[in-house]
Write a protein that holds these residues in place. Sequence first.
Motif, mmCIF file in Angstrom:
data_model
loop_
_atom_site.group_PDB
_atom_site.id
_atom_site.type_symbol
_atom_site.label_atom_id
_atom_site.label_comp_id
_atom_site.label_asym_id
_atom_site.label_seq_id
_atom_site.Cartn_x
_atom_site.Cartn_y
_atom_site.Cartn_z
ATOM 1 N N PRO A 249 0.817 -1.209 0.000
ATOM 2 C CA PRO A 249 0.000 0.000 0.000
ATOM 3 C C PRO A 249 0.855 1.265 0.000
ATOM 4 N N LEU A 250 0.412 2.238 -0.772
ATOM 5 C CA LEU A 250 1.013 3.570 -0.772
ATOM 6 C C LEU A 250 0.283 4.374 0.299
ATOM 7 N N MET A 251 0.990 4.727 1.363
ATOM 8 C CA MET A 251 0.339 5.356 2.503
ATOM 9 C C MET A 251 0.574 6.862 2.520
ATOM 10 N N GLU A 252 -0.489 7.599 2.827
ATOM 11 C CA GLU A 252 -0.411 9.026 3.134
ATOM 12 C C GLU A 252 -1.046 9.197 4.508
ATOM 13 N N GLY A 253 -0.204 9.209 5.519
ATOM 14 C CA GLY A 253 -0.728 9.175 6.881
ATOM 15 C C GLY A 253 -1.383 7.830 7.132
ATOM 16 N N ASN A 254 -2.651 7.872 7.544
ATOM 17 C CA ASN A 254 -3.372 6.611 7.773
ATOM 18 C C ASN A 254 -4.260 6.239 6.593
ATOM 19 N N LYS A 255 -4.054 6.874 5.460
ATOM 20 C CA LYS A 255 -4.879 6.610 4.284
ATOM 21 C C LYS A 255 -4.103 5.839 3.232
ATOM 22 N N VAL A 256 -4.753 4.827 2.651
ATOM 23 C CA VAL A 256 -4.183 4.110 1.516
ATOM 24 C C VAL A 256 -4.489 4.923 0.261
ATOM 25 N N ALA A 257 -3.443 5.403 -0.392
ATOM 26 C CA ALA A 257 -3.613 6.293 -1.548
ATOM 27 C C ALA A 257 -3.264 5.615 -2.861
ATOM 28 N N GLY A 258 -3.005 4.319 -2.818
ATOM 29 C CA GLY A 258 -2.648 3.577 -4.017
ATOM 30 C C GLY A 258 -1.777 2.396 -3.645
ATOM 31 N N MET A 259 -0.971 1.942 -4.614
ATOM 32 C CA MET A 259 -0.126 0.776 -4.377
ATOM 33 C C MET A 259 1.259 0.998 -4.973
ATOM 34 N N GLN A 260 2.266 0.476 -4.283
ATOM 35 C CA GLN A 260 3.617 0.370 -4.821
ATOM 36 C C GLN A 260 3.754 -1.053 -5.355
ATOM 37 N N ILE A 261 3.977 -1.185 -6.662
ATOM 38 C CA ILE A 261 3.959 -2.494 -7.303
ATOM 39 C C ILE A 261 5.255 -2.724 -8.065
ATOM 40 N N VAL A 262 5.789 -3.940 -7.964
ATOM 41 C CA VAL A 262 6.909 -4.359 -8.799
ATOM 42 C C VAL A 262 6.424 -5.532 -9.635
ATOM 43 N N GLY B 207 -5.518 -11.077 3.801
ATOM 44 C CA GLY B 207 -5.587 -9.665 4.180
ATOM 45 C C GLY B 207 -4.209 -9.014 4.175
ATOM 46 N N ASP B 208 -3.398 -9.304 3.165
ATOM 47 C CA ASP B 208 -2.015 -8.832 3.144
ATOM 48 C C ASP B 208 -1.915 -7.311 3.070
ATOM 49 N N VAL B 209 -2.743 -6.687 2.254
ATOM 50 C CA VAL B 209 -2.683 -5.234 2.099
ATOM 51 C C VAL B 209 -3.160 -4.568 3.379
ATOM 52 N N MET B 210 -4.231 -5.074 3.933
ATOM 53 C CA MET B 210 -4.769 -4.554 5.192
ATOM 54 C C MET B 210 -3.707 -4.560 6.281
ATOM 55 N N ALA B 211 -3.003 -5.677 6.422
ATOM 56 C CA ALA B 211 -1.976 -5.791 7.458
ATOM 57 C C ALA B 211 -0.817 -4.835 7.195
ATOM 58 N N ALA B 212 -0.384 -4.753 5.927
ATOM 59 C CA ALA B 212 0.723 -3.872 5.585
ATOM 60 C C ALA B 212 0.367 -2.404 5.796
#
Length: 626
Positions: A162-175, A196-201
């Motif tokens: 997850p791409l985080m901005e504070g406590n908000k998920v603003a997108g994804m970092q993907i390779v 729930g991998d994204v949720m945990a991350a």
Amino acid sequence: MLVRSRAVTAWINAMLVCSLLLFIPQTNAKAAKTLHTYTVANTAVIKPSYDVIVAGTDPEGIMAAVSAARNQLKVLLVENRPRNVMGGLMTLGWLNSLDLNKSPKVSKEFPSPYLNKGLFQEWYYLIGGTSFDVRRAANAFAKMVKDEKNIDVLMNARSMNPLMEGNKVAGMQIVDGSGKAYTVRAGAVIDATQDGDVMAAAGAPFTMDREDIGDPASKIAVTLVFKLSGVNDKAWKTLRQHKGAGSDAMSIWGYGDAKEYVSSDQTRVKIRSLNIGRQEDGTLLINTMQIYGIDPLDPASLSEGMKIGQKEAPLIVNYLKKKYKEFATLSYAGTAPELYVRESRHMKGEYRLTMADLMNNRDFWDAIAYGSYEVDIQSFTHAYSGAVVMKPKQYGVPFRTLVPQQVDGLLVVGRAASFDTLPHGSARVMPLGMATGQAAGAAVKLAKEYKMSFRDLTKSKSGIAELRKRLTKQGMDLRMVKFAAPEYSKHKYYPGLLATASLAAAVGGYSNDAWDLDGPSNPKRFYNTAAAFHRMFPEAFPNKMTMNADDFSKDVPLSLKQAANIIALSAGIETEPEAAIEVMTNRSIVSKDFIKGIKNPAKLTNGEAFMIVRGAIKSIAGVEYK
């Protein structure tokens, strides 16, 4: 509300089937082997931003992506497991026998035999049958995604975070698979991964496995499905005719004495009765193996589970061929590419589905899906065979269970959503998960229109009403079926049953009659229930009950004096055994009127014992289940 006549519905269903026939090669006995699985190509150009990113291509994620796309959102569907086909657990874990959410009653008002309908039913019409061919299912998923021009696909990503901005998920970092890195922004992210991998991350709180019932070390068995070849119509008919087995055109269940199989390591692997699903290429898929001690979040442990299963599968097949003449002509043909993992993370959401919700067949103002499957708690040790805790008629799943605490911009669908471990035994089934996926896709669109966060939406009666209205127009059925209250809920000691079942200490079975509320209790059962107090409420019940449960007999009745003394022991209350009953009344664990109402203090019923359990939890731990 969109209402269709049965004739119109039948026509739509026929058109759906016909559309699939244009996409998937047809099969018959001679041409079955020509059916091949369509792989999914990655979109050539991944855009820098989307309306929503859906993480995970299990069935729940596919439905979330399709729902969002049909709501005119731009979608990126991304998968970080080594997969080339859609459908995940169904198509790569070979879980091809559906645990269906059946309606409690079919009537003119409620003509569908299944709850929720919507995208699940659309997909179900494409594959047909209680068991399905996994290649046909993969093709049906691929078709649903391919038909939506608003969905871009990225399979086989090396990582997605997850791409985080504070406590908000603003997108994804993907390779991606080639090593190319992307920063993809999105208005929302839907986590449809199994664990729930994204949720945990993203930092959302969760519990693991059976942690919420005081048993964090235990892990539900995982399964490796295996395949048998050599199945023609004659062999299938023979298998169906086995005494005690149930079946339909595509599924067989039973062969209960198969569990007598002695594995190569009884502490790590065993089998139960067989769930058999027929394939179109002359093979069978068999779900029976239970593998213990596997950590779903540890790749090394998962690899160990695969090795255990791959070693055991041919041994099991040899056993079946020798034990049952029906299997004599069949041959071992390999194992599934992925393990079937039932449980791992349970998100802590704005609402957490409880055992009481299922036992009360509770509806919710913000229900976005409905469940009815039995509470099936699988084995977590070789010494425990598992249990069906109870069978709800119908219960609602609140939108709030999809919204994590502390993290914004994220919805979680499927088995990692906000369910306690016991109701998770029902809510984890994929038809229900697919319904949550459809709801999540529509919710992203509505929240965007309303300029509202998902957390704000959980508090908006008008917003949820609009979401339910849209989902209904989009094919879902969000109504509670009318049915009479179950008999167990009418019993005067039902509050005690509710508390004891919530402790995982009472089992009702498929017919909800094994509670036996008016039947005799026994000291061993009550002691084992009291032992659960310490696991769940160690501060209130500090005594670990070091006495061996085997010291108590299940063949003699439980007396009021024994029950009171066991409660006192578990709570660390120092008292003489003769004074324990008085201690219970003084501490308001039970009332004097309750004691007066006991039919025979020397022979407590299960219902009376359950009420003492309820009183102890409420008075000493301060917890009331209702």
